[in-house]
Motif scaffolding. Structure first.
Motif, short mmCIF file in Angstrom:
data_model
loop_
_atom_site.label_atom_id
_atom_site.label_comp_id
_atom_site.label_asym_id
_atom_site.label_seq_id
_atom_site.Cartn_x
_atom_site.Cartn_y
_atom_site.Cartn_z
N ALA A 187 0.84 -1.20 0.00
CA ALA A 187 0.00 0.00 0.00
C ALA A 187 0.87 1.24 0.00
O ALA A 187 1.97 1.25 0.58
CB ALA A 187 -0.92 0.02 1.21
N LEU A 188 0.37 2.27 -0.64
CA LEU A 188 1.05 3.57 -0.69
C LEU A 188 0.05 4.65 -0.35
O LEU A 188 -1.08 4.63 -0.83
CB LEU A 188 1.64 3.80 -2.08
CG LEU A 188 2.44 5.09 -2.30
CD1 LEU A 188 3.59 4.83 -3.29
CD2 LEU A 188 1.55 6.21 -2.83
N TYR A 189 0.48 5.58 0.49
CA TYR A 189 -0.41 6.64 0.98
C TYR A 189 0.21 7.99 0.64
O TYR A 189 1.39 8.22 0.87
CB TYR A 189 -0.59 6.50 2.49
CG TYR A 189 -1.21 5.17 2.87
CD1 TYR A 189 -2.59 5.05 3.03
CD2 TYR A 189 -0.42 4.04 3.03
CE1 TYR A 189 -3.16 3.83 3.34
CE2 TYR A 189 -0.99 2.81 3.35
CZ TYR A 189 -2.36 2.71 3.50
OH TYR A 189 -2.93 1.50 3.81
N ILE A 214 -0.81 14.44 6.90
CA ILE A 214 -1.10 13.85 8.20
C ILE A 214 -2.30 12.90 8.09
O ILE A 214 -2.30 11.79 8.66
CB ILE A 214 -1.36 14.95 9.24
CG1 ILE A 214 -0.07 15.72 9.52
CG2 ILE A 214 -1.91 14.36 10.54
CD1 ILE A 214 -0.25 16.97 10.38
N LEU A 215 -3.32 13.30 7.36
CA LEU A 215 -4.50 12.45 7.19
C LEU A 215 -4.18 11.22 6.33
O LEU A 215 -4.80 10.16 6.50
CB LEU A 215 -5.64 13.25 6.58
CG LEU A 215 -6.24 14.32 7.50
CD1 LEU A 215 -7.18 15.23 6.73
CD2 LEU A 215 -6.96 13.69 8.68
N SER A 216 -3.22 11.34 5.42
CA SER A 216 -2.77 10.16 4.66
C SER A 216 -2.12 9.15 5.60
O SER A 216 -2.30 7.94 5.46
CB SER A 216 -1.78 10.58 3.57
OG SER A 216 -2.39 11.37 2.59
N PHE A 217 -1.37 9.66 6.57
CA PHE A 217 -0.79 8.78 7.58
C PHE A 217 -1.88 8.11 8.42
O PHE A 217 -1.76 6.92 8.77
CB PHE A 217 0.17 9.56 8.48
CG PHE A 217 0.81 8.74 9.55
CD1 PHE A 217 1.65 7.68 9.24
CD2 PHE A 217 0.58 9.01 10.90
CE1 PHE A 217 2.24 6.91 10.24
CE2 PHE A 217 1.16 8.25 11.90
CZ PHE A 217 2.00 7.19 11.57
N ALA A 218 -2.95 8.84 8.71
CA ALA A 218 -4.07 8.22 9.43
C ALA A 218 -4.68 7.09 8.60
O ALA A 218 -5.04 6.03 9.14
CB ALA A 218 -5.13 9.28 9.75
N MET A 219 -4.80 7.28 7.29
CA MET A 219 -5.30 6.20 6.44
C MET A 219 -4.35 5.01 6.47
O MET A 219 -4.79 3.85 6.47
CB MET A 219 -5.46 6.69 5.00
CG MET A 219 -6.58 7.69 4.79
SD MET A 219 -6.85 8.09 3.03
CE MET A 219 -7.77 6.63 2.48
N LEU A 220 -3.05 5.27 6.52
CA LEU A 220 -2.06 4.20 6.62
C LEU A 220 -2.30 3.37 7.88
O LEU A 220 -2.28 2.13 7.85
CB LEU A 220 -0.66 4.80 6.59
CG LEU A 220 0.55 3.88 6.61
CD1 LEU A 220 1.76 4.61 6.00
CD2 LEU A 220 0.93 3.37 7.99
N LEU A 221 -2.51 4.06 8.98
CA LEU A 221 -2.77 3.36 10.23
C LEU A 221 -4.03 2.50 10.13
O LEU A 221 -4.07 1.37 10.62
CB LEU A 221 -2.92 4.36 11.38
CG LEU A 221 -1.68 5.18 11.73
CD1 LEU A 221 -2.02 6.21 12.81
CD2 LEU A 221 -0.54 4.29 12.20
#
Length: 370
Positions: free
Chosen positions: A283-285, A307-314
């Protein structure tokens, strides 16, 4: 303390490194307060890699991406590299990662947060509460079909050729991602194509219909032609929950939907592959905004999409729903407090820099529940 997760961070060009630094502060908070540790490696991609190594992405970086639990990507490109040959364009980095990791499903949320309802160019009553997820197929369709190219014609002139191709398996795998999302969201999926004039669109409609009847009878499935979908996104966007579509139409419709929210600087995205035998899912965010070279280094960039892309990663790669929700809620509270970066500035709000916005998110995360 949770086991270490391997993350590859690729900040890229322009504002990419600036907004990625603010994610690093959030990662630090997760380690201190939530006991979440990451093995983080960082490398160059895009124009930065062209300058340093002569290629947009090195084989070693692709290998590291394949070995990671997830990739966090910034943005690439800029006028500095506009005249290089196609194979050296910074954007080739993201295309190669999608292909090599078989990242076939791009998830682009279009969400209007209450504090930003007036940022949209549409009337507040049209976009208030908007929460759409567009699932775009990313490794097939007209962008990758063969034959393609520009050929000379007898007697002069040329002809440009691109080919739209989709197979049953390619359609099914991206449709499953969309059906699964719809099942845990609002229970509605709209499949978008041009079945009235394109055979590939007719096959798309047939395959999605059969899959829904067979495996997802609990999801309400509808179909819509791509041109009508574009109109409906502007006329009544809240009618949609999850939209699934091919590469070309997904490219266009997701950009259209993003502007319903008022700013590209607020929107994250995820691109997912299939589940591997070891249980990992490549996966890539990345934020959907570009590298914005015109504001790079001016401290104006909005870090919230990164920051919200990192939340999607989590959420999608690490199954850390609680931590993802905490980060999203912190971003909303910061906006509710009246802080704004330049791209979302409005009368009566307080304009802040990239780092101040990141600091504000961190302060909200550090507040103890009352």
């Amino acid at each position: 303390m949770t086991a270490n997760k391997k993350l590859l961070v690729l900040p890229g060009d322009g504002i990419g490194p600036e907004v990625m630094r603010e994610v690093g502060r959030v990662v630090g908070w997760l380690g201190r307060e939530r006991g979440v540790r990451f093995d983080i490696s960082e490398d160059l991609v895009g124009g930065a890699s062209v300058d340093a190594y002569g290629v947009p992405i090195r084989d070693e970086v692709v290998a590291a991406a394949k070995a990671a639990d997830a990739v966090l990507f910034g943005a690439v490109g800029g006028p500095k590299w506009k005249d290089v040959p196609f194979e050296l364009r910074p954007e080739v980095a993201i295309l190669r990662l999608r292909q090599e990791l078989e990242l076939f499903a791009n998830l682009r949320p279009a969400t209007v947060l209450d504090p930003l309802v007036d940022a949209s160019t549409l009337k507040p009553d049209v976009v208030r509460g908007l929460d759409i997820m567009i699932v775009r197929e990313t490794v097939g369709g007209i962008y990758f079909g063969e034959p393609r190219g520009i050929e000379d014609l007898p007697g002069g002139g040329q002809r440009g050729i691109n080919t739209e191709i989709y197979t049953t398996s390619e359609i099914e795998r991206v449709a499953r991602v969309a059906f699964d999302l719809a099942r845990v969201r609002g229970g509605k999926l709209c499949s978008v194509e041009k079945s009235n004039v394109m055979e590939s669109g007719l096959l798309w409609k047939q395959v999605v219909t059969a899959l829904g009847e067979r495996d997802y009878p609990d999801v309400e499935l509808s179909h819509m032609l791509a041109d009508n979908c574009a109109m409906q996104l502007v006329r009544n966007p809240r009618q949609f929950d999850v939209i699934v579509t091919g590469n070309l139409f997904g490219d266009l419709l997701s950009d259209l939907a993003s502007m319903l929210t008022g700013s590209l600087g607020m929107l994250p995205s995820a691109t997912l592959g299939g589940v591997l035998p070891d249980g990992r899912r490549p996966a890539l965010y990345e934020p959907i905004h570009g590298s914005a070279p015109d504001i790079a280094g001016t401290r104006q960039a909005n870090p919230l999409a990164q920051i919200l892309s990192f939340a999607m990663l989590l959420r999608y790669s690490l199954k850390m729903e609680a931590e993802a929700a905490m980060i999203e809620a912190a971003c909303t509270r910061v906006l509710s407090s009246g802080l704004r970066t330049a791209d979302i500035m409005s009368p009566g709000m307080a304009r802040v820099s990239t780092s101040v916005m990141g600091e504000a998110v961190l302060r909200e995360l550090e507040k103890k529940p009352t």
